[in-house]
Write a protein that holds these residues in place. Structure first.
Motif, mmCIF file in Angstrom:
data_model
loop_
_atom_site.group_PDB
_atom_site.id
_atom_site.type_symbol
_atom_site.label_atom_id
_atom_site.label_comp_id
_atom_site.label_asym_id
_atom_site.label_seq_id
_atom_site.Cartn_x
_atom_site.Cartn_y
_atom_site.Cartn_z
ATOM 1 N N ASN A 139 0.889 -1.235 -0.048
ATOM 2 C CA ASN A 139 -0.162 0.023 0.132
ATOM 3 C C ASN A 139 0.812 1.294 -0.017
ATOM 4 O OD1 ASN A 139 -2.690 0.934 0.083
ATOM 5 N ND2 ASN A 139 -2.419 1.447 2.184
ATOM 6 N N GLY A 140 0.605 2.074 -0.988
ATOM 7 C CA GLY A 140 1.299 3.448 -1.072
ATOM 8 C C GLY A 140 2.646 3.270 -2.056
ATOM 9 N N GLU A 160 -3.305 2.376 -3.842
ATOM 10 C CA GLU A 160 -3.967 2.240 -2.469
ATOM 11 C C GLU A 160 -4.978 0.852 -2.483
ATOM 12 O OE1 GLU A 160 -6.067 5.660 -1.837
ATOM 13 O OE2 GLU A 160 -4.460 6.928 -1.666
ATOM 14 N N LYS A 162 -7.849 -0.699 -0.208
ATOM 15 C CA LYS A 162 -8.990 -0.283 0.660
ATOM 16 C C LYS A 162 -10.082 -1.475 0.813
ATOM 17 C CE LYS A 162 -8.587 4.627 -0.196
ATOM 18 N NZ LYS A 162 -9.348 5.810 -0.582
#
Length: 208
Positions: A139-140, A160, A162
């Protein structure tokens, strides 16, 4: 994995043959170029190169070799890999004379940036971004991904994750993110090619 001198010699011959002719050499031609008289010895060498990730042997095809990565330098992706799990050598437009170990990885390729969707991350049009080949990303991280619909397209975005949703987020408010649900990922609508590990800009030294 490191190449033996004979493996390196064979791979460089195959690369040069590709460039000059647009197709790979025969086993006999490879043997003649590197001083092997036995076809079985050439096959063993080619299998070692395949195991190390430099080429793919295509069974049942005449001249059945596909180069995956060069013996030296970092290949620049030209065409879009239409769903292939490996990016064949013929889809690269050039090879950068940069040692891959500078970026701490062996399996690398570069993408030439088109557009301004990542300017917020300091990535400008015309830059070359260096990508470590992997289907897994955190993530990121900034990733290179293939969007398979409606036509295959390579994009560079920040990842990302989620609640099972995969988002490819631009670093420019003028652009909308790409959002993929679990079902989209399972259908292969998006595929991670790798994670950005460096940037090369004309007139500047490579940056990690």
């Amino acid at each position: 994995m490191a190449l033996s001198p004979k493996e390196k010699e064979a791979l460089e011959f195959i690369e040069a043959y590709f460039v000059d002719n647009g197709f790979p050499p025969t086993v006999r031609e490879i043997g003649e170029a590197i001083g092997f008289t036995s076809k079985s010895s050439v096959y063993k060498l080619l299998r070692r190169l395949e195991a190390k990730g430099y080429l793919e042997i295509v069974p049942g095809e005449a001249r059945g070799l596909r180069l995956i990565r060069p013996a030296r330098g970092i290949p620049v992706l030209g065409k879009i890999p239409a769903g292939e799990p490996l990016i064949p050598y013929e889809d690269f437009e050039e090879v950068l004379p940069v040692d891959p170990s500078f970026f701490g990885a062996e399996k690398l390729f570069a993408l030439r940036v088109k557009g301004d969707s990542m300017v917020g991350a300091g990535i400008l049009p015309g830059d070359l971004v260096v990508i470590r080949v992997t289907e897994e990303a955190k993530n990121g991280e900034i990733v290179a991904a293939v969007l398979t619909e409606p036509e295959p397209e390579v994009t560079l975005k920040r990842l990302e994750l989620k609640n099972g949703t995969l988002v490819l987020k631009p670093e420019n408010l003028s652009y909308e993110p790409f959002v993929f649900e679990k079902e989209d990922v399972a259908r292969g609508r998006v595929k991670i090619l790798g994670v950005m590990v460096g940037l090369i800009r004309k007139g500047l030294n490579p940056a990690l």
